[in-house]
Design a protein around this motif. Structure first.
Motif, PDB file in Angstrom:
ATOM      1  N   LEU A 199       0.844  -1.194   0.000  1.00 20.77           N
ATOM      2  CA  LEU A 199       0.000   0.000   0.000  1.00 20.77           C
ATOM      3  C   LEU A 199       0.879   1.245   0.000  1.00 20.77           C
ATOM      4  N   VAL A 200       0.725   2.096  -1.012  1.00 24.13           N
ATOM      5  CA  VAL A 200       1.495   3.334  -1.131  1.00 24.13           C
ATOM      6  C   VAL A 200       0.543   4.480  -1.440  1.00 24.13           C
ATOM      7  N   GLU A 201       1.040   5.685  -1.300  1.00 24.52           N
ATOM      8  CA  GLU A 201       0.209   6.848  -1.574  1.00 24.52           C
ATOM      9  C   GLU A 201       0.206   7.206  -3.058  1.00 24.52           C
ATOM     10  N   ASN A 202       1.316   6.948  -3.722  1.00 26.22           N
ATOM     11  CA  ASN A 202       1.436   7.303  -5.135  1.00 26.22           C
ATOM     12  C   ASN A 202       2.115   6.149  -5.862  1.00 26.22           C
ATOM     13  N   VAL A 203       1.365   5.428  -6.657  1.00 25.89           N
ATOM     14  CA  VAL A 203       1.883   4.227  -7.312  1.00 25.89           C
ATOM     15  C   VAL A 203       3.017   4.571  -8.268  1.00 25.89           C
ATOM     16  N   GLU A 204       2.850   5.611  -9.052  1.00 25.75           N
ATOM     17  CA  GLU A 204       3.881   5.982 -10.030  1.00 25.75           C
ATOM     18  C   GLU A 204       5.187   6.344  -9.339  1.00 25.75           C
ATOM     19  N   TYR A 205       5.101   7.121  -8.273  1.00 29.00           N
ATOM     20  CA  TYR A 205       6.308   7.526  -7.547  1.00 29.00           C
ATOM     21  C   TYR A 205       6.986   6.310  -6.925  1.00 29.00           C
ATOM     22  N   ALA A 206       6.191   5.431  -6.288  1.00 35.09           N
ATOM     23  CA  ALA A 206       6.757   4.244  -5.642  1.00 35.09           C
ATOM     24  C   ALA A 206       7.436   3.334  -6.660  1.00 35.09           C
ATOM     25  N   THR A 207       6.825   3.175  -7.811  1.00 34.51           N
ATOM     26  CA  THR A 207       7.390   2.311  -8.853  1.00 34.51           C
ATOM     27  C   THR A 207       8.724   2.849  -9.343  1.00 34.51           C
ATOM     28  N   LYS A 208       8.798   4.148  -9.577  1.00 35.24           N
ATOM     29  CA  LYS A 208      10.053   4.750 -10.042  1.00 35.24           C
ATOM     30  C   LYS A 208      11.141   4.644  -8.976  1.00 35.24           C
ATOM     31  N   ALA A 209      10.770   4.908  -7.710  1.00 35.11           N
ATOM     32  CA  ALA A 209      11.750   4.839  -6.625  1.00 35.11           C
ATOM     33  C   ALA A 209      12.268   3.417  -6.453  1.00 35.11           C
ATOM     34  N   ASN A 250       1.690  -4.722 -10.688  1.00 32.75           N
ATOM     35  CA  ASN A 250       0.663  -4.351  -9.712  1.00 32.75           C
ATOM     36  C   ASN A 250       1.083  -4.627  -8.274  1.00 32.75           C
ATOM     37  N   MET A 251       2.387  -4.580  -8.004  1.00 35.72           N
ATOM     38  CA  MET A 251       2.859  -4.779  -6.632  1.00 35.72           C
ATOM     39  C   MET A 251       2.446  -3.620  -5.738  1.00 35.72           C
ATOM     40  N   PHE A 252       2.526  -2.398  -6.277  1.00 35.84           N
ATOM     41  CA  PHE A 252       2.146  -1.208  -5.527  1.00 35.84           C
ATOM     42  C   PHE A 252       0.707  -0.830  -5.858  1.00 35.84           C
ATOM     43  N   GLN A 253      -0.048  -0.548  -4.813  1.00 42.62           N
ATOM     44  CA  GLN A 253      -1.426  -0.112  -5.014  1.00 42.62           C
ATOM     45  C   GLN A 253      -1.746   0.999  -4.033  1.00 42.62           C
ATOM     46  N   CYS A 254      -2.565   1.931  -4.475  1.00 39.83           N
ATOM     47  CA  CYS A 254      -3.028   2.994  -3.597  1.00 39.83           C
ATOM     48  C   CYS A 254      -4.405   2.619  -3.063  1.00 39.83           C
ATOM     49  N   LEU A 255      -4.956   3.475  -2.237  1.00 37.74           N
ATOM     50  CA  LEU A 255      -6.222   3.165  -1.559  1.00 37.74           C
ATOM     51  C   LEU A 255      -7.332   2.839  -2.541  1.00 37.74           C
ATOM     52  N   GLU A 256      -7.462   3.626  -3.607  1.00 35.79           N
ATOM     53  CA  GLU A 256      -8.551   3.428  -4.546  1.00 35.79           C
ATOM     54  C   GLU A 256      -8.482   2.060  -5.207  1.00 35.79           C
ATOM     55  N   GLN A 257      -7.281   1.555  -5.442  1.00 32.75           N
ATOM     56  CA  GLN A 257      -7.117   0.237  -6.046  1.00 32.75           C
ATOM     57  C   GLN A 257      -7.317  -0.879  -5.018  1.00 32.75           C
ATOM     58  N   LEU A 258      -6.996  -0.582  -3.769  1.00 26.63           N
ATOM     59  CA  LEU A 258      -6.983  -1.620  -2.742  1.00 26.63           C
ATOM     60  C   LEU A 258      -8.374  -2.104  -2.370  1.00 26.63           C
ATOM     61  N   LYS A 276      -4.376  -0.164  12.735  1.00 27.70           N
ATOM     62  CA  LYS A 276      -5.524  -1.057  12.629  1.00 27.70           C
ATOM     63  C   LYS A 276      -6.774  -0.274  12.202  1.00 27.70           C
ATOM     64  N   GLN A 277      -7.015   0.859  12.850  1.00 24.93           N
ATOM     65  CA  GLN A 277      -8.183   1.655  12.513  1.00 24.93           C
ATOM     66  C   GLN A 277      -8.108   2.171  11.083  1.00 24.93           C
ATOM     67  N   GLU A 278      -6.908   2.544  10.632  1.00 24.49           N
ATOM     68  CA  GLU A 278      -6.727   3.007   9.255  1.00 24.49           C
ATOM     69  C   GLU A 278      -7.096   1.905   8.269  1.00 24.49           C
ATOM     70  N   LEU A 279      -6.675   0.675   8.551  1.00 30.21           N
ATOM     71  CA  LEU A 279      -6.958  -0.444   7.657  1.00 30.21           C
ATOM     72  C   LEU A 279      -8.446  -0.785   7.644  1.00 30.21           C
ATOM     73  N   VAL A 280      -9.080  -0.697   8.794  1.00 24.47           N
ATOM     74  CA  VAL A 280     -10.530  -0.941   8.842  1.00 24.47           C
ATOM     75  C   VAL A 280     -11.258   0.086   7.984  1.00 24.47           C
ATOM     76  N   ARG A 281     -10.829   1.339   8.086  1.00 18.13           N
ATOM     77  CA  ARG A 281     -11.445   2.383   7.261  1.00 18.13           C
ATOM     78  C   ARG A 281     -11.199   2.138   5.778  1.00 18.13           C
ATOM     79  N   LYS A 282     -10.088   1.487   5.449  1.00 20.97           N
ATOM     80  CA  LYS A 282      -9.768   1.202   4.059  1.00 20.97           C
ATOM     81  C   LYS A 282     -10.513  -0.020   3.534  1.00 20.97           C
ATOM     82  N   GLY A 283     -11.283  -0.654   4.392  1.00 20.85           N
ATOM     83  CA  GLY A 283     -12.095  -1.774   3.947  1.00 20.85           C
ATOM     84  C   GLY A 283     -11.509  -3.143   4.220  1.00 20.85           C
ATOM     85  N   ILE A 284     -10.411  -3.209   4.990  1.00 20.43           N
ATOM     86  CA  ILE A 284      -9.827  -4.496   5.349  1.00 20.43           C
ATOM     87  C   ILE A 284     -10.667  -5.153   6.439  1.00 20.43           C
TER      88      ILE A 284
END
Length: 361
Positions: free
Chosen positions: A49-59, A81-89, A108-116
């Motif tokens: 889980l990353v905030e910006n897939v393009e940035y993470a992939t380049k880094a 598709n190793m890196f995904q942001c919230l919308e993809q997750l 934990k609370q962040e992940l619950v909010r993300k739908g985990i």
């Protein structure tokens, strides 16, 4: 399928003990800039889980280009598709495990909010256990079991200003530490007596965290640590971590083989002593039902505070019940003894993981 998250604000979140926790700006930026790091230990098919897939992939690709000459083809992972942001997750099926940098109520609370699904997340009781084990008194309790000829180290949990003052009378110079705090934070050095600023700081800790840790001041020569993993079959040793700090804050790790790191430490203390401490940690430390990576920070200090004297080993300065930068360093350590590099985190508007040559004397 495992979901990995780099949440370096974990230590501060532990201290707050809040489910709805907002990390400081520096913590949020570090997470955004280095969110790709779990790719070093993820398996094919996992998600990071990353905030910006393009940035993470380049880094990640830039890091791989640096690592392949050092490690060979073992790090040439380019999984799709190793890196995904919230919308993809959110619509991703098949996530059966979650592996953050460290577990706390906030992640934990962040992940619950993300739908985990909460069913694959630790219970609140388990998180409370992790927090209590992450209290610095755990290191203080382990210390007596690691003491032997050639070691040094004491630590005390004080529940009042008077208790701190009593320790100050005994040792004259103290290092005071918050029970929960991140690297470089929550530490004060006291020489001789407490001033009004120190008293106010201690009062705040007594109110917010129930105590303050007091340790004698030692003349440090070298920081290092041992990295482990707690498994169903016991504690597994992973390797040495030789790192640098500035004012208590992490600045970098040496990347070298275990043999080279042992040789470096043998200049100061006996390798037999280090091996004995390692064995005692594996056989002594009690982590309940915690399963996952952890590290034990140590240091080599001057005997009697005088240069030229024999060195002593402080075998347990701190226990980090989470993944550490030492684990990152182990994931990218060279396989050849002749190759020695240094891994640093630099900041110049953004955080970057740098790998440079290291010239050992």
């Amino acid at each position: 399928m495992t979901l990995h998250i780099f949440n370096p604000e974990h230590d501060i979140a532990l201290a707050s003990n809040l489910s709805n926790f907002t990390a400081p700006h520096a913590g949020r930026q570090l997470r955004a800039d280095l969110g790709f790091l779990p790719a070093l230990w993820a398996q094919e098919g996992d998600i990071i889980l990353v905030e910006n897939v393009e940035y993470a992939t380049k880094a990640w690709k830039r890091l791989i280009q640096r690592l392949v000459p050092m490690l060979g083809t073992t790090c040439s992972m380019t999984w799709n598709n190793m890196f995904q942001c919230l919308e993809q997750l959110i619509p991703t099926p098949g996530i059966t495990h979650v592996n953050p940098w460290g577990w706390d109520k906030a992640i934990k609370q962040e992940l619950v909010r993300k739908g985990i699904s909460p069913s694959i997340l630790p219970s609140d009781e388990h998180l409370d256990t992790i927090r209590q084990l992450s209290h610095r008194r755990t290191a203080a309790q382990l210390l007596p079991f690691l003491q032997m000829e050639g070691t040094v180290g004491e630590a005390f949990l004080c529940d009042s200003i008077e208790a701190v003052e009593q320790r100050l009378k005994e040792y004259h110079r103290l290092v005071l530490k918050a029970p929960w705090s991140s690297s470089g934070r929550g530490i004060r050095f006291i020489d001789g007596e407490l001033n009004d600023y120190h008293r106010g700081w201690i009062r705040n800790l007594l109110k917010s965290q129930g105590g303050v840790m007091a340790e004698p001041y030692y003349y440090k020569i070298k920081d290092f640590g041992m990295e482990f993993e707690s498994t169903d079959n016991g504690i597994r040793y992973l390797g040495l971590s030789l790192f640098h700090t500035t004012n208590g804050a992490y600045t970098g790790n040496i990347l070298a083989t275990e043999y080279v790191k042992r040789e470096l430490l043998s200049r100061y203390v006996s390798i037999d002593l280090i091996d004995c401490v390692n064995e005692k940690i594996c056989n002594t430390i009690q982590l309940g039902n915690y399963r996952g990576p952890f590290g034990v920070d140590m240091m080599i200090v001057m005997k009697s505070g005088e240069r030229g004297e024999n060195c002593l080993l402080h075998p347990c300065v701190e226990i980090n019940l989470r993944r550490t930068m030492g684990h990152v360093a182990l994931a990218i350590s060279p396989v050849e003894d002749a190759v020695c590099k240094v891994m640093r985190i630099d900041f110049n508007g953004s955080y970057k993981l740098r790998i440079r040559k290291l010239h050992l004397k």
